[in-house]
Motif scaffolding. Structure first.
Motif, PDB file in Angstrom:
ATOM      1  N   THR A 472       0.815  -1.158   0.071  1.00 35.10           N
ATOM      2  CA  THR A 472       0.122   0.088   0.048  1.00 35.10           C
ATOM      3  C   THR A 472       1.026   1.216  -0.102  1.00 35.10           C
ATOM      4  O   THR A 472       0.707   2.197  -0.718  1.00 35.10           O
ATOM      5  N   ARG A 473       1.863   1.134   0.908  1.00 33.50           N
ATOM      6  CA  ARG A 473       2.876   2.278   0.927  1.00 33.50           C
ATOM      7  C   ARG A 473       3.464   2.680  -0.335  1.00 33.50           C
ATOM      8  O   ARG A 473       3.499   3.912  -0.817  1.00 33.50           O
ATOM      9  N   LEU A 474       3.933   1.581  -1.148  1.00 36.45           N
ATOM     10  CA  LEU A 474       4.568   1.597  -2.574  1.00 36.45           C
ATOM     11  C   LEU A 474       3.673   2.257  -3.517  1.00 36.45           C
ATOM     12  O   LEU A 474       3.997   3.235  -4.184  1.00 36.45           O
ATOM     13  N   ARG A 475       2.580   2.047  -3.369  1.00 35.75           N
ATOM     14  CA  ARG A 475       1.661   2.458  -4.303  1.00 35.75           C
ATOM     15  C   ARG A 475       1.282   3.982  -4.054  1.00 35.75           C
ATOM     16  O   ARG A 475       1.195   4.605  -5.064  1.00 35.75           O
ATOM     17  N   ALA A 476       1.098   4.318  -2.910  1.00 37.90           N
ATOM     18  CA  ALA A 476       1.138   5.803  -2.596  1.00 37.90           C
ATOM     19  C   ALA A 476       2.169   6.605  -2.917  1.00 37.90           C
ATOM     20  O   ALA A 476       1.986   7.675  -3.459  1.00 37.90           O
ATOM     21  N   ARG A 477       3.406   5.934  -2.700  1.00 32.41           N
ATOM     22  CA  ARG A 477       4.699   6.824  -3.053  1.00 32.41           C
ATOM     23  C   ARG A 477       4.594   6.954  -4.568  1.00 32.41           C
ATOM     24  O   ARG A 477       5.053   7.855  -5.142  1.00 32.41           O
ATOM     25  N   LEU A 478       4.589   5.970  -5.275  1.00 32.98           N
ATOM     26  CA  LEU A 478       4.304   5.761  -6.872  1.00 32.98           C
ATOM     27  C   LEU A 478       3.441   7.158  -7.365  1.00 32.98           C
ATOM     28  O   LEU A 478       3.640   7.797  -8.195  1.00 32.98           O
ATOM     29  N   ARG A 479       2.357   7.048  -6.545  1.00 32.78           N
ATOM     30  CA  ARG A 479       1.201   7.882  -7.058  1.00 32.78           C
ATOM     31  C   ARG A 479       1.711   9.358  -6.883  1.00 32.78           C
ATOM     32  O   ARG A 479       1.933  10.356  -7.622  1.00 32.78           O
ATOM     33  N   ASP A 480       2.353   9.635  -5.565  1.00 35.96           N
ATOM     34  CA  ASP A 480       2.988  10.820  -5.212  1.00 35.96           C
ATOM     35  C   ASP A 480       4.181  11.446  -6.403  1.00 35.96           C
ATOM     36  O   ASP A 480       4.243  12.772  -6.639  1.00 35.96           O
ATOM     37  N   LEU A 481       5.051  10.075  -6.601  1.00 38.22           N
ATOM     38  CA  LEU A 481       6.204  10.505  -7.517  1.00 38.22           C
ATOM     39  C   LEU A 481       5.575  11.052  -8.939  1.00 38.22           C
ATOM     40  O   LEU A 481       6.214  11.852  -9.621  1.00 38.22           O
ATOM     41  N   ARG A 482       4.515  10.598  -9.527  1.00 33.20           N
ATOM     42  CA  ARG A 482       3.853  10.623 -10.680  1.00 33.20           C
ATOM     43  C   ARG A 482       3.335  12.244 -10.684  1.00 33.20           C
ATOM     44  O   ARG A 482       3.671  13.119 -11.574  1.00 33.20           O
ATOM     45  N   LEU A 483       2.609  12.612  -9.360  1.00 33.99           N
ATOM     46  CA  LEU A 483       2.333  13.850  -9.395  1.00 33.99           C
ATOM     47  C   LEU A 483       3.256  15.070  -9.375  1.00 33.99           C
ATOM     48  O   LEU A 483       3.155  15.954  -9.929  1.00 33.99           O
ATOM     49  N   GLU A 484       4.192  14.443  -8.446  1.00 27.83           N
ATOM     50  CA  GLU A 484       5.834  15.380  -8.498  1.00 27.83           C
ATOM     51  C   GLU A 484       5.997  15.813  -9.987  1.00 27.83           C
ATOM     52  O   GLU A 484       6.686  16.880 -10.571  1.00 27.83           O
ATOM     53  N   TRP A 485       6.207  14.513 -10.652  1.00 30.92           N
ATOM     54  CA  TRP A 485       6.643  14.540 -11.825  1.00 30.92           C
ATOM     55  C   TRP A 485       5.815  15.434 -12.869  1.00 30.92           C
ATOM     56  O   TRP A 485       6.382  16.377 -13.583  1.00 30.92           O
ATOM     57  N   ALA A 486       4.586  15.363 -12.638  1.00 29.50           N
ATOM     58  CA  ALA A 486       3.594  16.333 -13.728  1.00 29.50           C
ATOM     59  C   ALA A 486       3.769  17.516 -13.241  1.00 29.50           C
ATOM     60  O   ALA A 486       3.761  18.499 -14.170  1.00 29.50           O
ATOM     61  N   ARG A 487       4.040  17.849 -12.012  1.00 28.92           N
ATOM     62  CA  ARG A 487       4.065  19.359 -11.728  1.00 28.92           C
ATOM     63  C   ARG A 487       5.428  19.957 -12.205  1.00 28.92           C
ATOM     64  O   ARG A 487       5.336  20.955 -12.470  1.00 28.92           O
ATOM     65  N   SER A 488       6.391  19.160 -12.176  1.00 28.22           N
ATOM     66  CA  SER A 488       7.816  19.718 -12.675  1.00 28.22           C
ATOM     67  C   SER A 488       7.827  19.858 -14.152  1.00 28.22           C
ATOM     68  O   SER A 488       8.562  20.492 -14.551  1.00 28.22           O
ATOM     69  N   VAL A 489       6.989  18.945 -14.994  1.00 32.11           N
ATOM     70  CA  VAL A 489       7.170  19.102 -16.338  1.00 32.11           C
ATOM     71  C   VAL A 489       5.792  20.098 -16.895  1.00 32.11           C
ATOM     72  O   VAL A 489       4.694  19.771 -16.638  1.00 32.11           O
ATOM     73  N   PRO A 490       6.296  21.203 -17.405  1.00 34.21           N
ATOM     74  CA  PRO A 490       5.226  21.999 -17.884  1.00 34.21           C
ATOM     75  C   PRO A 490       4.275  21.246 -18.862  1.00 34.21           C
ATOM     76  O   PRO A 490       4.948  20.388 -19.802  1.00 34.21           O
ATOM     77  N   PRO A 491       3.073  21.597 -18.938  1.00 35.86           N
ATOM     78  CA  PRO A 491       2.021  20.591 -19.696  1.00 35.86           C
ATOM     79  C   PRO A 491       2.440  20.682 -21.309  1.00 35.86           C
ATOM     80  O   PRO A 491       2.265  19.680 -22.252  1.00 35.86           O
TER      81      PRO A 491
END
Ligand SMILES: [Zn+2]
Length: 495
Positions: A472-491
């Protein structure tokens, strides 16, 4: 048996227990809910499992301590069973309407299990910092002020005079909206309840409806109507902003802030009154459509609010005082005997208790347990409430701020132990006698109580590590990493 019961859960941000009528408040903030309390279970010591919002809601929605998956995990993990997902699976129509709190948005998994999820958040998430009218702009006065502030520590008394003059200057020159509504940061309760009523018109029973209201959240800009209902004279937008800005000043100590404490609290109280008005409307809608008689209704909060009780303001994760962790909890279950339950009740147990009252299965992942048999029978239940947070994490959208030291409070009816880990301290309070939470007990006093609560704290920390679900922890961390990545890359570059 009869028909499956529907459930309405209303959570109010920043609503402390002692500011509602059915908990004994002296001002008329909740006349409607007070009348409802007569046919409901009222919990005099409902305690959140963490504060603020982001440390409280994992327990409310998924019956899990917020830090149980690691301090770096925020919100609910993908596919983690929640109150909503269990009810949806059981065939409930599910909807959530929330007044734009970024910490319980879809990005953090709170949409799980909801057919309809509307959180009034447009665009990117921004932290809920309180506004400042302090000349952080780029006009000449702001630039000059920034330069002067660098020399400010050497000024002594004159520095204080300068701060005061500059504050007053900013208030006068900064344009203000022409109504309180124009100043409001979040949709008011009537907007949320409108949406809920529309949705209720369109779905069959049973249903699960979750509303999250922000009316008492700072900055405190209530509706004009709520102020009138509280018996107050109208407050001009200039005055309301002045009070909020003054209350937010970082250059003043509690003594000088206290000057406006009552006026600021009156604005906060009017926010509660507006919630109460809208609850009356919501329940009237349910009555008219003949659904109220088969509806479980829960009214509570994610945490309280500080008004200089111990020198603090707002609701930072720093002390876990009673004004922050104790919330109202009203539970109305049709057909059940109404008695007041006296023991402390952790909101960790709320979701399993509700599922039990609706005769549904409780997921194995829930850390809390149903207290429904005891609540219904008015029997006592094991009454320990643990609350936790990460010290100083006021902007959890920034990863690095989530990794500070933990603060833990273990509370039973009379005693409360608060543990800080960096620097380490351990304070025991007697909530019923002596100075209460104003001063801790002498380290040599009440040794058995201290030992008992320390042992519970130790076991909680041990379990927090041992029972951590790594997948469960791993799934949550992967989700967070995807969000952070999306935030750091302009659309535009994400082709
Ligand atoms: Zn909150």
């Amino acid at each position: 048996m009869g028909e499956q019961k529907s459930i309405v859960l209303v959570t109010v941000d920043c609503l402390r227990a002692d500011h509602v009528g059915f908990m004994g408040y002296q001002y008329p903030t909740t006349p409607f809910l007070d009348s409802l309390a007569a046919e409901s279970f009222v919990f005099p010591a409902a305690i959140v499992a963490g504060a603020p919002t982001y440390y409280s809601f994992p327990a409310i929605m998924a019956s899990r301590y917020a830090l149980a998956l690691g301090r770096d995990v925020l919100g609910l993990a993908p596919d983690e069973p929640t109150l909503a997902s269990v009810l949806k699976q059981a065939g409930y129509a599910t909807a959530s309407f929330g007044a734009a709190n970024p910490y319980i948005s879809a990005q953090f998994g709170y949409d799980q299990g909801f057919d309809t999820f509307k959180d009034f958040i447009a665009g990117e998430l921004v932290p809920l910092a309180t506004e400042k009218v302090d000349g952080t702009g780029n006009d000449w006065a702001s630039r000059l002020n920034r330069r002067l502030q660098k020399a400010r520590p050497a000024w002594g008394t004159f520095g204080r005079v300068y701060d005061e003059l500059y504050f007053q200057y900013c208030q006068r020159v900064t344009p203000v909206a022409n109504s309180l509504e124009g100043l409001r940061r979040f949709p008011a309760a009537d907007v949320i309840v409108d949406q809920a009523c529309q949705w209720l018109d369109s779905v069959p029973s049973p249903f699960f409806l979750w509303l999250h209201l922000m009316d008492p959240h700072s900055p405190y800009y209530p509706t004009e109507k709520a102020l009138a209902l509280m018996g107050h004279d109208p407050v001009t937008p200039f005055r309301a902003r002045y009070l909020n800005s003054y209350w937010n000043r970082s250059d003043l100590g509690p003594r000088r802030l206290a000057r406006y404490r009552e006026q600021v609290t009156a604005l906060y109280d009017a926010g509660i009154r507006w919630v109460d008005e809208q609850m009356a409307r919501l329940i009237e809608t349910l009555r008219k459509s003949n659904r109220w008689d088969n509806c479980i209704f829960v009214f509570t909060a994610d945490h309280g609010e500080e008004f200089l009780d111990h020198g603090g303001r707002y609701h930072p994760p720093s002390q876990l005082r009673e004004e922050l962790i104790r919330v109202p909890l009203l539970l109305r279950v049709p057909g059940a005997r109404k008695e007041v339950v006296r023991s402390p009740f952790s909101l960790l147990h709320l979701a399993p208790t509700l599922l039990d009252a609706a005769q549904l299965q409780i997921p194995a992942s829930f850390q809390g347990r149903s207290c429904w048999p005891q609540v219904r029978q008015r029997a006592s239940y094991d009454s320990i409430a643990i609350s936790e947070c990460v010290a100083g994490c006021t902007n959890p959208l920034r990863q690095e701020t989530r990794l500070g030291p933990r603060i833990l409070s273990v509370r039973e009816s009379r005693y409360k132990l608060v543990l800080h880990f960096d620097p380490p301290s351990e304070h025991l309070y007697d909530l019923e006698g002596g100075p209460g939470e104003q001063a801790p007990l002498d380290p040599a006093a009440q040794k058995p109580a201290r030992r008992r609560l320390l042992e519970i704290a130790r076991e909680h920390l041990r379990q927090s590590l041992l029972s951590r679900n790594k997948r469960t922890r791993l799934r949550a961390r992967l989700r967070d990493l995807r969000l952070e990545w999306a935030r750091s890359v302009p659309p535009s570059s994400a082709i």
